[in-house]
Design an enzyme around this catalytic site. Structure first.
Site, mmCIF file in Angstrom:
data_model
loop_
_atom_site.group_PDB
_atom_site.id
_atom_site.type_symbol
_atom_site.label_atom_id
_atom_site.label_comp_id
_atom_site.label_asym_id
_atom_site.label_seq_id
_atom_site.Cartn_x
_atom_site.Cartn_y
_atom_site.Cartn_z
ATOM 1 N N ASP A 149 0.798 -1.201 -0.057
ATOM 2 C CA ASP A 149 0.048 0.032 0.021
ATOM 3 C C ASP A 149 0.970 1.157 0.007
ATOM 4 O O ASP A 149 1.871 1.192 0.541
ATOM 5 C CB ASP A 149 -0.981 0.075 1.337
ATOM 6 C CG ASP A 149 -2.139 0.161 0.803
ATOM 7 O OD1 ASP A 149 -2.760 0.831 0.004
ATOM 8 O OD2 ASP A 149 -3.134 -0.687 1.598
ATOM 9 N N ASP A 254 -3.364 4.569 -2.343
ATOM 10 C CA ASP A 254 -4.700 4.820 -1.561
ATOM 11 C C ASP A 254 -5.302 6.299 -1.992
ATOM 12 O O ASP A 254 -4.652 7.061 -2.177
ATOM 13 C CB ASP A 254 -4.117 4.685 -0.253
ATOM 14 C CG ASP A 254 -5.305 4.926 0.467
ATOM 15 O OD1 ASP A 254 -6.226 4.159 0.644
ATOM 16 O OD2 ASP A 254 -5.259 5.998 1.575
ATOM 17 N N GLU A 314 -6.342 3.018 -6.303
ATOM 18 C CA GLU A 314 -7.830 2.957 -5.554
ATOM 19 C C GLU A 314 -8.572 4.298 -6.111
ATOM 20 O O GLU A 314 -8.394 5.295 -5.714
ATOM 21 C CB GLU A 314 -7.677 2.938 -3.985
ATOM 22 C CG GLU A 314 -8.932 2.853 -3.406
ATOM 23 C CD GLU A 314 -9.039 3.267 -2.131
ATOM 24 O OE1 GLU A 314 -9.907 2.816 -1.173
ATOM 25 O OE2 GLU A 314 -8.172 4.288 -1.697
ATOM 26 N N HIS A 379 -11.348 -4.451 2.568
ATOM 27 C CA HIS A 379 -11.532 -4.210 3.942
ATOM 28 C C HIS A 379 -12.121 -3.185 4.152
ATOM 29 O O HIS A 379 -12.353 -2.503 5.302
ATOM 30 C CB HIS A 379 -9.635 -3.693 4.407
ATOM 31 C CG HIS A 379 -9.325 -2.587 3.555
ATOM 32 N ND1 HIS A 379 -9.074 -2.535 2.335
ATOM 33 C CD2 HIS A 379 -9.071 -1.433 3.978
ATOM 34 C CE1 HIS A 379 -8.745 -1.471 2.083
ATOM 35 N NE2 HIS A 379 -8.534 -0.539 3.018
ATOM 36 N N ASP A 380 -12.981 -2.444 3.029
ATOM 37 C CA ASP A 380 -13.944 -1.330 3.457
ATOM 38 C C ASP A 380 -15.389 -1.708 3.219
ATOM 39 O O ASP A 380 -16.258 -0.968 3.500
ATOM 40 C CB ASP A 380 -13.559 -0.023 2.396
ATOM 41 C CG ASP A 380 -12.361 0.573 2.886
ATOM 42 O OD1 ASP A 380 -12.180 0.618 4.258
ATOM 43 O OD2 ASP A 380 -11.738 0.983 2.004
#
Length: 597
Positions: A149, A254, A314, A379-380
């Protein structure tokens, strides 16, 4: 004196005859060429040119690891890098060739690592740099690529950069987005505009030391960097170079749509925009055109290290035009649009299968040479079993791994894991805390990985894992060890799909999508090569217990090469009369039919 005797000259030795023969020879060659190249029956089919070799990131499954929830090696209740090292062989077992690690950098952990205080350190909770270097070595020895990330939009407010910026120290004085605010007639100072944070509330925070407001697209503890400052861009490039020198194979960027805001900070956003994920696109704080120049700069850095380093963006809430610009700038933008389908706030107003088909059409609506990607969980968002229903897990994994392009799997989805049930417990997710709304919590989908049926599922021996195990996860049955020994388990089906995906028919960007809906409850599409095998993928996503359908437009019959239910694999199926149970998926190898003259 005798006259000299002249030798006889043959007709073909005369100059005129030689010329005639030459013309005839050239004419014959021309005739052969014309017949060969202009008459298809004589020429025969021209073989298509061989496809260009695929890059590593086009051939692999990407597996997302949330390190604090994957494997705890030192029994402190939090997963770590050594835990990932322990499980590297699991990725090989699955058929996964690339692992994406969520943040592990030094951080106060107010947003669980997405608030970075030092970009080039490993936070002690996850280990140290030696652990990371060992992870890189061990992964590469197994042929596994590592993607990390990259959080460039903001830092922690405990970063040394921010502390220096608060004090107006150079070169950090303008590293962040500062504004003096607006002074009202009554002497009150207020933020310069109505911009909202993704995590709700104002996006401006007053700083006593600087006597100014700073902008934060997310938490107040996550001040946004100022990418209009050349020095910021140069510092961030050095971060990329640091990790590239460590051998990383790629980055997942990100929150990149938030990288820039408009320069005129007096402009208010349209009324009704409640947060940064609002469907009303934020024309002042997201998707600014300057983003793509920065992406090109980063792409250039990666290219300088060779080895086809991967850049994944992302991109939540972006228009199609921006999606194409991310591709053109040298990144691959995540395509998230399958995730909301079937959830509580689903935009789908038709059958689930119809919405999936329309969304897949959008996902492959890219230019020639661009490579699609699909993701169904992260993860969201709630886990597939919770968002869509446990009955659909295997079919959705089948869809993910048989669609064109690069698939990304979130850890535990290959098992059909449920998320934890933390209702009634204080949330740990900052979004739920700052919005004062437990429904916004993302704790559930971040629950620990289930390796076996021991007390803490093989994740840890600590009595206090960072997130507790709850009964809804059914960890005595839904775990790696149990499913590995259970015929027809989600894990074994996933492993089978990963192997099937290596077939050339699935290792390309082509997809055959039917016009309209052949059956609105059943998702169907074809995969194959230009001149080769063809496969039909079918999944019944309706609510009925079973569905009978006619798929004869795809052919007469075929052999089932994958099935989510036991007993159907390797059987022949007549395509004019196919029965599927709820949540059942099939991959059928279509039988070639000889056309009669």
């Amino acid at each position: 004196m005798d006259k000299a005797i002249k030798p006889k000259v043959g007709c073909c030795q005369r100059p005129i005859c030689t010329g005639i023969l030459f013309v005839c020879l050239i004419g014959g060659i021309a005739a052969v060429v014309c017949v060969t190249f202009l008459l298809p029956d004589v020429r025969g089919p021209t073989p298509p040119p061989p496809p260009a070799p695929l890059e590593w990131w086009q051939k692999t499954i990407i597996y997302q690891v949330y390190p604090r929830s994957f494997k705890d090696s030192n029994d402190d209740g939090v997963g770590d890098l050594r835990g990932v090292i322990e499980k590297l062989d699991y990725f090989r077992y699955l058929g996964v060739g690339a692992v994406w690690l969520s943040p592990f950098f030094t951080s106060p952990m107010r947003d669980f690592g997405y608030d970075v205080s030092n970009y080039t350190e490993v936070d002690a909770i996850f280990g140290n740099m030696t652990d990371f270097e060992e992870l890189m070595t061990e992964a590469h020895e197994r042929g596994i690529k590592i993607i990390i990330d990259f959080v460039p939009n903001h830092t922690s407010n405990e970063s040394a950069w921010f502390e220096a910026s608060r004090r107006s120290e150079e070169p950090y004085k303008d590293f962040y987005v500062w504004n003096n605010g607006t002074l009202l007639e009554n002497g009150t100072r207020v933020p310069p505009n109505n911009w909202k944070s993704v995590f709700e509330g104002t996006a401006w925070q007053w700083d006593e030391a600087r006597q100014a407001y700073y902008y934060h697209a997310f938490l107040a503890s996550q001040p946004d960097l100022n990418y209009r400052n050349h020095a910021v861009r140069e510092h961030i490039k050095e971060v990329l170079k640091f990790w590239l020198q460590k051998g990383v194979d790629g980055f997942r960027i990100d929150a990149i749509p938030h990288l820039f805001e408009i320069e005129d900070q007096s402009m208010d956003e349209p009324l009704g925009a409640t947060n940064g994920f609002d469907p009303n696109l934020h024309k002042y704080i997201k998707n600014q055109p300057e983003i793509f120049d920065v992406v090109r700069e980063w792409r250039s850095i990666l290219d300088g290290f060779g080895g086809d380093r991967f850049l994944l963006a992302e991109t939540v809430g972006i228009p199609q035009e921006a999606r194409m610009q991310y591709y053109e700038a040298g990144s691959v933008p995540f395509f998230f649009d399958l995730i909301p389908l079937g959830g509580k706030a689903s935009p789908c107003t038709k059958s689930l299968a119809s919405c999936f088909m329309e969304t897949i059409r959008d996902g492959v609506n890219i230019s020639s040479g661009q490579w699609p990607n699909f993701v169904i969980g992260n993860h969201d968002n709630p886990r597939i079993a919770d968002r869509m229903g446990i009955q659909y897990v295997d079919a959705l994994n089948m869809i993910l791994l048989t669609l064109p392009g690069t698939p990304t799997t979130y850890y535990g989805e290959e098992l059909g894991m449920h998320g934890g049930d933390y209702r009634g417990l204080p949330p740990k997710d900052p979004y739920a805390i700052t919005s004062n709304n437990p429904d916004n919590s993302r704790d559930s989908e971040r629950n620990p990985m289930q390796w076996d049926s021991t007390l803490y599922a093989g994740f840890t021996k600590s009595h206090t894992p960072w997130l507790p195990f709850t009964s809804v996860t059914n960890m005595s049955v839904v775990n790696v060890k149990k499913e590995n020994a259970t015929e027809g388990s989600s894990l074994l089906l996933y492993k089978e799909l990963a192997s099937l995906r290596q077939n050339p028919a699935f290792m390309n960007s082509k997809i055959d999508i039917p016009d309209g809906d052949l059956n609105e409850q059943v998702l169907m599409y074809g995969r194959g090569t230009t001149r080769g095998e063809r496969y039909l993928v079918m999944a019944f996503l309706g609510n009925a217990t079973s569905k009978q359908l006619n798929a004869s437009s795809w052919g007469l019959q075929g052999k089932v090469v994958f099935a989510t239910k036991l007993g159907r694999r390797d059987h022949m199926v007549k395509l004019n009369n196919v029965t599927l149970n709820q949540g059942e998926g099939l991959v059928v190898h279509l039988e070639e039919v000889e056309l009669q003259a």
